[in-house]
Design a protein around this motif. Structure first.
Motif, PDB file in Angstrom:
ATOM      1  N   LYS A  81      10.774 -93.614  24.680  1.00 53.00           N
ATOM      2  CA  LYS A  81      10.368 -94.098  24.395  1.00 53.00           C
ATOM      3  C   LYS A  81       9.264 -94.816  22.474  1.00 53.00           C
ATOM      4  O   LYS A  81       8.258 -95.805  22.603  1.00 53.00           O
ATOM      5  N   VAL A 114      16.913 -85.503  26.287  1.00 53.24           N
ATOM      6  CA  VAL A 114      16.045 -85.465  25.438  1.00 53.24           C
ATOM      7  C   VAL A 114      15.264 -86.995  24.076  1.00 53.24           C
ATOM      8  O   VAL A 114      14.861 -87.327  24.187  1.00 53.24           O
ATOM      9  N   TYR A 160      15.050 -89.748  25.802  1.00 55.04           N
ATOM     10  CA  TYR A 160      13.672 -90.100  26.214  1.00 55.04           C
ATOM     11  C   TYR A 160      12.921 -90.254  24.846  1.00 55.04           C
ATOM     12  O   TYR A 160      11.821 -91.434  24.865  1.00 55.04           O
ATOM     13  N   THR A 201      10.891 -90.388  31.747  1.00 56.56           N
ATOM     14  CA  THR A 201      12.092 -90.334  31.801  1.00 56.56           C
ATOM     15  C   THR A 201      12.301 -91.332  33.158  1.00 56.56           C
ATOM     16  O   THR A 201      12.925 -92.592  33.596  1.00 56.56           O
ATOM     17  N   VAL A 256       9.020 -85.294  29.578  1.00 54.91           N
ATOM     18  CA  VAL A 256      10.200 -85.440  29.410  1.00 54.91           C
ATOM     19  C   VAL A 256      11.159 -86.282  31.392  1.00 54.91           C
ATOM     20  O   VAL A 256      11.467 -87.687  30.724  1.00 54.91           O
TER      21      VAL A 256
END
Length: 788
Positions: free
Chosen positions: A230, A223, A226, A743, A739
């Motif tokens: 982002k 996470v 990701y 990803t 996610v």
């Protein structure tokens, strides 16, 4: 009876002798006797150090060791010391030098540095002071120490000595190991619990990697990866103020029945390369237009995207209403949010339209197609039947992949099935005349009716004509389904090609009336979706529910330097005639859209530093020329320059070119460069080279060439999501699904890896044929020899 300390020394030699005999019978890399000798030497060494060296020196050496890394512990205990075996009550400490020195096998009193290879005496009674001094001054050790100190600072390897004394890249740092493990889980679409599996932990132990973390820690790291990627991409898009084209579609997970909406962004970057990235994989409650519009608005706000060029969706009614709602809401972002007030925002998926056109013509499958399908199904149903069929094949080796069965809902698979079956027509005819079980198969009753078949001569002739007809649509589907290359400048070529060929077949009189009727049905769908004269208001009021055609798919051809307006006008001439009113109206409409686009980009965007610099230097030249011209040489004679006289001459002759970039681009000759065989002309490279010449027009070209004419790019994400949400991971939360899907696509783009996407039927056939070849190579009894 408990053993005393003094008895350890007396018993040890005897134990060593017995252990050495065992070692002679069962040699191993680390024998029991050498281990005991090492432990005894370590014990004696530490006793000598405690007697001969002051406490301050031992403390300082431990502090020196702590500077080498956090893995060294003060007062480290033996892993298999004498105390642990029950021979002593107090465990002995061991000097840190033995982590960097190795005793020689043939001389126990000498050791070798693992870094520089230097040999030194190391009697048990002499202590480790000299050994410690050598280690702290060894250049190889200092290099290893520097590598350890850089752990977690971008270094991917650690210098570690092996048992032979060589410095090698032994393992990666723990941070890099964790990152690589997380990328492996995401890219390979592995379950999150894989990191706790016995297979992965055993692998890490065998190759001497770090101990894997638990599943919860790995999930948190994925996470975080990701979120980090982002944030970086948001920063890049924000700095470039990039205008994006979007594709979107909705998918229902088969195991959870949850609906997900994927949003994919497309743009041409600063190096003139087409980029694609998934910016959202959102769970939606329903498929209504208002829901789709709201999810789009929220996703763009999440990414801080304020400028959109076009959105490509399929032909569902909900998408039409969603685009209207989106345009109304997104225009509040500012006047620059949409191009030309969103007039050309909505683009319908071209491959979806092709599918609808072909299905309209093949709504009622002929008995000829069903007969051939049944024949193929018989041959593929068992190995013995396949062998019998192969006896009658004269064209070469027969494999299971040579006769594919179609998916009844996919017309292109039906086309490939029929195309392959025609190659084995003679073999099927021999089966009918020679094979009794084959004929009995078609005598069976299914659903109260006799099974259709076997295919007759007329069936084969009709199917052959159908295959020649479907190749028009199949070739266009291959062109328009590309998602990694620009296709907006190709779509109108395919539309005109399909329209003209279908129109000819529908008007031609021939022996096959059914084919002509199919063409007439298809022409109705073509006029519904690809009629450039239907306006939006007329489309809504139309009795036949015609759809407005987005004319940007025509304008995109102009930005191909090999075509420009020449190709567009040729298409209009082939469809309507050069002297027709339709030809004139469409040609003027395309030029009008081009001018509107150029004017809007000129007003709302800067031409870049190059154009600004050019205008500044041009102004300076004009000022200098004016200064020279105003000088008086004397006696009433003014200063004259030839360049000024020439400018006056061309102005009087009317040859001075004051046109803008668009007019200049259209007046230039088209490119005639022919690419090499097997390569495709790179339109983006041409605009990259000529962007200084056309600074404003090149920005229009970048945006319009990035438009996707199909939603294949978004639909390919469903292939990944189907594997992410399999039966073993159906409990993933909606956020975790997003996610993993996003990803994975980002990682593949960064690593320049080829995305899997949806495999084509040709790729599936190649895989099947490869498996058959392997089976034949390893199972000789399956090889069928031709009959004499």
């Amino acid at each position: 009876m408990s053993l005393q300390k003094g008895q350890i020394v007396l018993v040890a030699p005897t134990n060593l002798q017995s252990l050495q005999k065992i070692d002679d019978c069962f040699p191993s890399p680390s024998s029991a006797s050498s281990r005991i000798q090492s432990e005894m030497a370590s014990s004696d060494t530490h006793q000598e150090e405690n007697n001969n060296q002051p406490m301050e020196e031992d403390v300082s050496s431990d502090e020196d060791m702590e500077t080498l890394g956090s893995n060294y512990k003060r007062n480290e205990r033996d892993e298999e010391g004498i105390g642990s075996s029950g021979l002593g009550s107090r465990k002995k400490t061991r000097s840190f030098v033995w982590k960097h020195l190795t005793r020689l096998k043939d001389d126990y009193d000498r050791c070798k540095c693992r870094y520089c290879g230097k040999e030194m005496p190391c009697p048990s009674k002499s202590g480790t002071t000299n050994l410690r001094k050598h280690i702290l001054g060894c250049k190889g050790f200092l290099a290893w120490k520097a590598a350890k100190a850089s752990k977690g600072k971008g270094k991917q390897t650690e210098l570690t000595p092996d048992e032979e004394g060589n410095l090698t890249l032994y393992k990666v740092s723990e941070d890099v190991f964790k990152e690589a493990t997380d990328e492996l889980i995401v890219l390979a679409e592995l379950p999150l619990a894989f990191i706790e599996s016995l297979a992965w932990r055993s692998f890490c132990l065998k190759v001497q990697l770090h101990t894997p973390v638990c599943r919860k820690t790995s999930t948190k790291q994925i996470v975080a990866m990701y979120a980090s990627r982002k944030a970086k991409m948001k920063k890049v898009l924000g700095q470039n103020k990039q205008r994006l084209s979007l594709t979107t579609d909705i998918w229902v997970a088969p195991y959870t029945s949850a609906s997900y909406m994927v949003i994919t962004a497309h743009f041409v970057d600063a190096s003139w390369k087409l980029q694609k990235m998934i910016i959202g994989f959102k769970n939606v409650d329903d498929h209504k237009g208002s829901t789709i519009a709201k999810v789009l608005i929220d996703c763009l706000a999440e990414w801080d995207i304020r400028r959109v060029f076009c959105i490509t969706v399929d032909n569902a009614t909900a998408n039409t209403s969603a685009m209207k709602k989106f345009k109304e809401d997104f225009m509040s972002q500012g006047e620059d949010a949409l191009v030309l007030n969103g007039e050309f925002l909505h683009i319908r998926c071209a491959t979806h339209i092709l599918n609808l056109i072909v299905k309209e013509g093949l709504a009622e499958i002929d008995d000829s197609v069903i007969a051939i399908r049944n024949a193929i199904q018989y041959v593929r149903s068992s190995t013995n039947r396949l062998k019998s069929f192969e006896f009658r094949v004269e064209s070469g080796k027969m494999t299971r992949g040579s006769l594919p069965l179609d998916v009844k809902t996919r017309w292109n698979s039906t086309y490939l099935m029929l195309d392959q079956a025609l190659k084995f027509r003679l073999a099927f005819e021999k089966m009918e005349s020679e094979d009794k079980p084959y004929n009995d198969y078609f005598m069976e009753i299914t659903d109260g009716k006799k099974r259709i078949g076997p295919p007759s001569k007329s069936d084969w002739e009709e199917v052959e004509r159908l295959v020649h007809f479907l190749v028009i649509f199949y070739n266009s589907t291959l062109v328009l389904s590309a998602s990694k290359s620009i296709t907006s400048h190709k779509i109108y070529n395919e539309i005109v090609t399909i329209t003209r060929n279908v129109c000819k077949i529908s008007n031609a009189q021939g022996p096959d009336d059914s084919l002509r009727y199919k063409a007439l049905s298809m022409m109705g769908k073509i006029r519904k979706y690809w009629n450039p004269f239907v306006e939006e208001d007329e489309a809504e009021k139309s009795k036949f529910k015609s759809c407005k055609m987005n004319k940007l798919i025509i304008v995109a051809n102009v930005f191909d330097p090999r075509k420009k307006m020449n190709f567009v006008n040729l298409c209009f001439e082939m469809l309507y005639g050069k002297e027709s009113i339709e030809y004139t109206l469409l040609s003027e409409s395309v030029l009008d859209i081009l001018k509107k686009l150029y004017d809007e980009y000129s007003l709302r965007g800067s031409g870049g530093s190059q154009s600004q610099g050019g205008s500044s230097s041009q102004t300076q030249d004009q000022d200098a020329g004016a200064a020279f011209e105003s000088r008086d040489l004397g006696n009433g004679i003014g200063y004259e320059r030839m360049d000024n006289l020439y400018e006056e001459l061309i102005q009087e002759a009317g040859t001075h070119d004051s046109s803008n970039e668009l007019e200049l681009y259209l007046k230039e000759k088209v490119e005639t460069t022919k690419p090499m065989v097997g390569t495709e002309y790179d339109v983006l490279s041409w605009w990259r080279r000529n962007s200084p010449k056309f600074p404003t027009l090149s920005r229009v070209a970048a945006d319009i060439l990035a438009v996707q004419v199909s939603s294949v790019a978004s639909e390919s994400a469903f292939s990944t999501s189907g594997r992410v949400l399999d039966t073993y991971r159906s409990c993933l939360t909606h956020f975790m699904v997003e996610v993993l899907v996003c990803t994975q696509q980002w990682l593949k783009s960064e690593k320049h890896m080829k995305e899997k996407g949806v495999p084509t039927i040709e790729q599936l056939l190649e895989t099947v044929e490869l498996e058959d070849d392997l089976m034949r190579a390893n199972e000789p009894e399956f090889n069928v020899q031709e009959l004499p």
